[in-house]
Design a protein around this motif. Structure first.
Motif, PDB file in Angstrom:
ATOM      1  N   VAL A  34      -1.396  77.077  78.467  1.00  0.00           N
ATOM      2  CA  VAL A  34      -0.808  76.883  77.136  1.00  0.00           C
ATOM      3  C   VAL A  34      -1.835  76.235  76.211  1.00  0.00           C
ATOM      4  CG1 VAL A  34       1.574  76.688  77.941  1.00  0.00           C
ATOM      5  CG2 VAL A  34       0.157  74.641  77.844  1.00  0.00           C
ATOM      6  N   GLN A  35      -1.562  76.355  74.901  1.00  0.00           N
ATOM      7  CA  GLN A  35      -2.515  75.786  73.938  1.00  0.00           C
ATOM      8  C   GLN A  35      -2.268  74.300  73.669  1.00  0.00           C
ATOM      9  OE1 GLN A  35      -1.176  79.329  71.861  1.00  0.00           O
ATOM     10  NE2 GLN A  35      -3.036  79.196  70.651  1.00  0.00           N
ATOM     11  N   ASN A  36      -1.011  73.855  73.859  1.00  0.00           N
ATOM     12  CA  ASN A  36      -0.666  72.452  73.561  1.00  0.00           C
ATOM     13  C   ASN A  36       0.052  71.789  74.728  1.00  0.00           C
ATOM     14  OD1 ASN A  36      -1.081  72.256  70.426  1.00  0.00           O
ATOM     15  ND2 ASN A  36      -0.038  74.211  70.798  1.00  0.00           N
ATOM     16  N   ILE A  37      -0.410  70.596  75.056  1.00  0.00           N
ATOM     17  CA  ILE A  37       0.335  69.756  76.027  1.00  0.00           C
ATOM     18  C   ILE A  37       0.936  68.599  75.236  1.00  0.00           C
ATOM     19  CG2 ILE A  37       0.125  68.215  78.018  1.00  0.00           C
ATOM     20  CD1 ILE A  37      -0.552  70.849  79.088  1.00  0.00           C
ATOM     21  N   ILE A  38       2.272  68.481  75.280  1.00  0.00           N
ATOM     22  CA  ILE A  38       2.947  67.422  74.513  1.00  0.00           C
ATOM     23  C   ILE A  38       3.632  66.459  75.480  1.00  0.00           C
ATOM     24  CG2 ILE A  38       4.643  66.912  72.717  1.00  0.00           C
ATOM     25  CD1 ILE A  38       4.361  69.848  71.784  1.00  0.00           C
ATOM     26  N   PHE A  39       3.214  65.198  75.461  1.00  0.00           N
ATOM     27  CA  PHE A  39       3.867  64.167  76.278  1.00  0.00           C
ATOM     28  C   PHE A  39       5.052  63.609  75.482  1.00  0.00           C
ATOM     29  CE2 PHE A  39      -0.535  64.227  77.743  1.00  0.00           C
ATOM     30  CZ  PHE A  39      -0.387  64.231  79.130  1.00  0.00           C
ATOM     31  N   VAL A  40       6.246  63.656  76.074  1.00  0.00           N
ATOM     32  CA  VAL A  40       7.432  63.096  75.418  1.00  0.00           C
ATOM     33  C   VAL A  40       7.796  61.831  76.200  1.00  0.00           C
ATOM     34  CG1 VAL A  40       9.782  63.549  74.632  1.00  0.00           C
ATOM     35  CG2 VAL A  40       8.176  65.449  74.861  1.00  0.00           C
ATOM     36  N   THR A  41       7.664  60.661  75.563  1.00  0.00           N
ATOM     37  CA  THR A  41       7.718  59.413  76.331  1.00  0.00           C
ATOM     38  C   THR A  41       8.352  58.258  75.552  1.00  0.00           C
ATOM     39  OG1 THR A  41       6.316  57.784  77.448  1.00  0.00           O
ATOM     40  CG2 THR A  41       5.364  58.858  75.550  1.00  0.00           C
ATOM     41  N   ARG A  42       8.900  57.297  76.300  1.00  0.00           N
ATOM     42  CA  ARG A  42       9.328  56.032  75.693  1.00  0.00           C
ATOM     43  C   ARG A  42       8.085  55.149  75.501  1.00  0.00           C
ATOM     44  NH1 ARG A  42      12.703  53.897  80.376  1.00  0.00           N
ATOM     45  NH2 ARG A  42      11.163  55.176  81.439  1.00  0.00           N
ATOM     46  N   PRO A  43       8.123  54.195  74.573  1.00  0.00           N
ATOM     47  CA  PRO A  43       6.944  53.338  74.377  1.00  0.00           C
ATOM     48  C   PRO A  43       6.850  52.246  75.449  1.00  0.00           C
ATOM     49  CG  PRO A  43       8.641  52.800  72.781  1.00  0.00           C
ATOM     50  CD  PRO A  43       9.172  53.938  73.576  1.00  0.00           C
ATOM     51  N   LYS A  44       6.488  52.624  76.668  1.00  0.00           N
ATOM     52  CA  LYS A  44       6.366  51.659  77.777  1.00  0.00           C
ATOM     53  C   LYS A  44       4.921  51.689  78.291  1.00  0.00           C
ATOM     54  CE  LYS A  44      10.937  50.890  78.301  1.00  0.00           C
ATOM     55  NZ  LYS A  44      11.562  49.621  78.073  1.00  0.00           N
ATOM     56  N   LEU A  45       4.373  50.507  78.568  1.00  0.00           N
ATOM     57  CA  LEU A  45       2.957  50.424  78.950  1.00  0.00           C
ATOM     58  C   LEU A  45       2.651  51.161  80.255  1.00  0.00           C
ATOM     59  CD1 LEU A  45       2.083  46.766  77.892  1.00  0.00           C
ATOM     60  CD2 LEU A  45       1.458  48.880  76.761  1.00  0.00           C
TER      61      LEU A  45
ATOM     62  N   GLU B  28      -0.389  52.149  71.693  1.00  0.00           N
ATOM     63  CA  GLU B  28      -1.581  52.784  71.114  1.00  0.00           C
ATOM     64  C   GLU B  28      -2.846  52.018  71.548  1.00  0.00           C
ATOM     65  OE1 GLU B  28      -1.353  54.570  67.164  1.00  0.00           O
ATOM     66  OE2 GLU B  28       0.676  53.796  66.996  1.00  0.00           O
ATOM     67  N   LYS B  29      -2.725  50.677  71.596  1.00  0.00           N
ATOM     68  CA  LYS B  29      -3.854  49.849  72.027  1.00  0.00           C
ATOM     69  C   LYS B  29      -4.218  50.179  73.481  1.00  0.00           C
ATOM     70  CE  LYS B  29      -5.273  45.023  72.263  1.00  0.00           C
ATOM     71  NZ  LYS B  29      -4.778  43.792  72.851  1.00  0.00           N
ATOM     72  N   LYS B  30      -3.182  50.356  74.311  1.00  0.00           N
ATOM     73  CA  LYS B  30      -3.393  50.680  75.733  1.00  0.00           C
ATOM     74  C   LYS B  30      -4.132  52.017  75.869  1.00  0.00           C
ATOM     75  CE  LYS B  30      -2.486  49.883  80.131  1.00  0.00           C
ATOM     76  NZ  LYS B  30      -3.079  48.714  80.785  1.00  0.00           N
TER      77      LYS B  30
ATOM     78  N   TYR C 192      -7.443  57.736  73.559  1.00  0.00           N
ATOM     79  CA  TYR C 192      -6.761  57.818  72.259  1.00  0.00           C
ATOM     80  C   TYR C 192      -7.369  58.929  71.389  1.00  0.00           C
ATOM     81  CZ  TYR C 192      -4.389  56.169  68.033  1.00  0.00           C
ATOM     82  OH  TYR C 192      -3.600  56.085  66.907  1.00  0.00           O
ATOM     83  N   GLY C 193      -8.694  59.038  71.442  1.00  0.00           N
ATOM     84  CA  GLY C 193      -9.401  60.050  70.638  1.00  0.00           C
ATOM     85  C   GLY C 193      -9.101  61.470  71.071  1.00  0.00           C
ATOM     86  N   THR C 194      -8.630  61.639  72.294  1.00  0.00           N
ATOM     87  CA  THR C 194      -8.313  62.980  72.822  1.00  0.00           C
ATOM     88  C   THR C 194      -7.039  63.523  72.191  1.00  0.00           C
ATOM     89  OG1 THR C 194      -9.086  62.063  74.923  1.00  0.00           O
ATOM     90  CG2 THR C 194      -8.087  64.249  75.030  1.00  0.00           C
TER      91      THR C 194
END
Length: 603
Positions: free
Chosen positions: A78-89, A125-127, A134-136
């Motif tokens: 596929v062209q896109n991989i989308i992670f669907v996630t809660r904001p947990k470290l 985002e910091k993690k 993050y840049g990926t």
């Protein structure tokens, strides 16, 4: 996914809410052009399944779906991989691991994205930055799914940590999400004119909501209000109710098997058809969807379990009689009439078979010595019998090493009904628990104390509250109830008594009791433009009184039980009902899930 007609059967059409979320989700997905694979945080698959079925996602180029795990992503082109996630470290660590492994593999070039649910967080985002990934990421979006419509009168945020975060960690993030959700509801169903609430968290939510509305500066849809009253209750205003064993059909299914996102998984052996041989018998648990689109379930769910057997057998007789009509059908039109009813009859017969099996499974549990002894002990406590000394039944449970959550529930009930325990009694229980279940439960006991579920003797408020609000009802008619106390066979949930007084005659009549309960009492009025106000019907017919029945949205901060929901539905069905109720909770809970959320060894 099945039909969603059941969402539009109530006073509020919750399909509007579902459609709103569907549009938002598809907008998020359509930002990523080309074929897509969704990588799911496991806790989100259930809620999302109630909003958007796979066939809809496929229409928007979603070709694959994977669970988020440490093992990395399966190969896909596929062209896109989308992670669907809660904001947990800990989930950010897994995503970073996945992205680094993908980079290492090379191959087919893909774009990577994250959709945070319900909001992104700076810490996450910091993690991702620290992990060097993050840049990926091409898109970092947020999808504010915070109210999952379960049924025509029930919405849940499914945030199981809400109680712990508010009362242990002083983290009010969930309360911000609640305030935002209430703003979404007002966007869809109009401004709610009357707001009342009880508790610190309730005050927090109301303050944030009013501030958010001021920030809009009048830029809000001009809709005639469909919700008349907003009643917000902190869970710690009534900690006793969720700790008690629920005795409604729905409540018992949740207590014994656990209902998640309106479905329950049950032992397969109870659902084997007579034509199946033992070798062909299924080994996987049977998943059953529980909502009011199943007519029989709609009738059974709020009944005291003692009334379920007679209702099921009455239904069985009715269905058998209707099937027998085919023998009496002589003319073509009679045959035609019978054939037209057949699909519905077959559906009812299948539903009857399922609920008979579920009732048998529950009965095995409710007939057991353990259940009956525990129930007896609870009833002694809430009636105020021998609550000031070490209870021999609780002692026996610890001696037999019965499940710790059961023991803790009983001790917390005793503590509440005795207005705290004497130092000597509390220390004895603590010592016994630590010696029997392990030293790691020191943390558990500290958490229970901090959250107010366990405490040392204090002011004796419980007897006054119990008497003033008539929480104990001696003569309970479980078959044809005349009071909400039927949901616990003799105990009326304090939270729902508050809702009952709120509707009639109003909270001013119970000011003294409200002052004994924790946290401030809130009362606010939101002004509605004259043109949008509901006109009062001048006709005094029974029809107009039904039409004029007010809609009250009851918000439970920290969770609600199915027994409480049943009690609210019961109130709405009464001839003199002051309101129709819609429930919105941070989570549907049981005593077990509440206690386990505070234990030091459960995450």
């Amino acid at each position: 996914m099945g039909s969603t007609g059941h969402l539009s059967n109530g006073k509020l059409n919750l399909n509007l809410l579902r459609d709103y979320y569907r549009r938002e989700l598809l907008e998020c997905l359509d930002k990523c052009l080309g074929s897509k694979a969704l990588v799911w945080d496991d806790a989100l698959t259930g809620p999302f399944g109630l909003i958007a079925e796979y066939s809809l996602l496929k229409e928007h180029e979603v070709e694959k779906m994977f669970p988020l795990s440490d093992k990395g992503l399966p190969p896909s082109n596929v062209q896109n991989i989308i992670f669907v996630t809660r904001p947990k470290l800990h989930l950010m660590e897994q995503i970073a691991q996945n992205l680094l492994q993908e980079e290492h593999k090379g191959g087919f070039r893909k774009e990577y994205h994250i959709i945070f649910v319900p909001r992104k967080s700076l810490l996450c985002e910091k993690k991702l930055k620290e992990s060097g990934v993050y840049g990926t990421l091409h898109y970092i979006e947020e999808f504010n799914l915070s109210m999952i419509p379960f049924d025509s009168d029930l919405m849940s945020m499914e945030m199981e940590g809400a109680f712990k975060e508010c009362y242990l960690e002083n983290d009010y993030t969930t309360m911000f999400y609640v305030a935002q959700s209430l703003m979404t509801l007002q966007f869809l169903y109009g401004i709610i004119p009357n707001i009342q609430g009880k508790g610190d968290c309730a005050k927090n939510v109301v303050d944030m909501m009013l501030r958010m509305r001021r920030e809009l500066g009048g830029r809000e849809p001009q809709i005639t209000p469909q919700i008349d009253n907003l009643l917000i209750l902190d869970r710690n205003v009534d900690l006793l109710t969720p700790l008690l064993s629920q005795l409604t059909y729905d409540g018992l299914i949740d207590e014994i098997f656990g209902i998640n996102n309106t479905s329950v998984k049950l032992p397969p052996e109870k659902f084997v058809s007579s034509s199946q041989s033992p070798e062909d018998a299924p080994t996987e648990k049977k998943k059953i969807i529980l909502n009011s689109s199943d007519e029989l379930y709609g009738e059974l769910r709020d009944k005291n379990f003692n009334a379920v057997g007679s209702l099921v057998s009455k239904k069985a007789k009715t269905i058998t009689a209707e099937f027998d009509e085919r023998h009496a059908a002589k003319t073509v039109s009679e045959m035609k009439h019978f054939v037209s009813k057949l699909p519905h009859l077959q559906q009812m017969r299948q539903s009857l078979s399922i609920h008979t099996s579920i009732a048998e499974l529950i009965k095995e549990h409710t007939d057991s010595e353990e259940f009956l002894d525990s129930l007896r002990c609870q009833q002694e406590f809430f009636n105020g019998l021998d609550t000031d000394k070490v209870n021999t039944y609780v002692e026996d449970c610890i001696g037999k090493m019965e499940p710790l959550d059961k023991v803790l529930r009983l001790i917390c009930i005793q503590s509440y009904c005795n207005n705290g325990l004497k130092t000597k009694v509390l220390d004895y229980y603590k010592r016994e628990i630590i010696q029997t279940y392990g030293y790691e439960h020191l943390v558990t006991l500290m958490n229970l104390e901090k959250a107010g579920l366990l405490r040392q003797s204090g002011q004796r408020h419980y007897p006054t509250i119990r008497k003033s609000l008539k929480l104990i009802v001696d003569e309970v008619n479980e078959q044809n109830p005349n009071d909400i106390s039927y949901v616990y066979s003799g105990y009326a949930p304090l939270s729902i008594r508050l809702a009952q007084y709120h509707a009639r005659p109003g909270w001013r009549s119970i000011t003294e009791v409200l002052n004994l309960l924790p946290g401030p009492t809130i009362e606010e009025i939101q002004q509605i433009p004259v043109a949008l106000r509901k006109r009062r019907s001048s006709i005094t017919s029974s029809h107009s009184s039904v039409m004029d029945q007010k809609v009250t949205l009851v918000v439970f901060l920290g969770g609600v039980t199915f027994a409480e929901i049943a009690a609210l539905r019961f109130l709405a069905q009464q001839d003199d009902a002051g309101a129709e109720y819609v429930v919105f909770a941070t989570k549907v809970i049981t005593g077990q899930s509440l206690v386990n959320s505070l234990t030091g060894v459960h995450t």
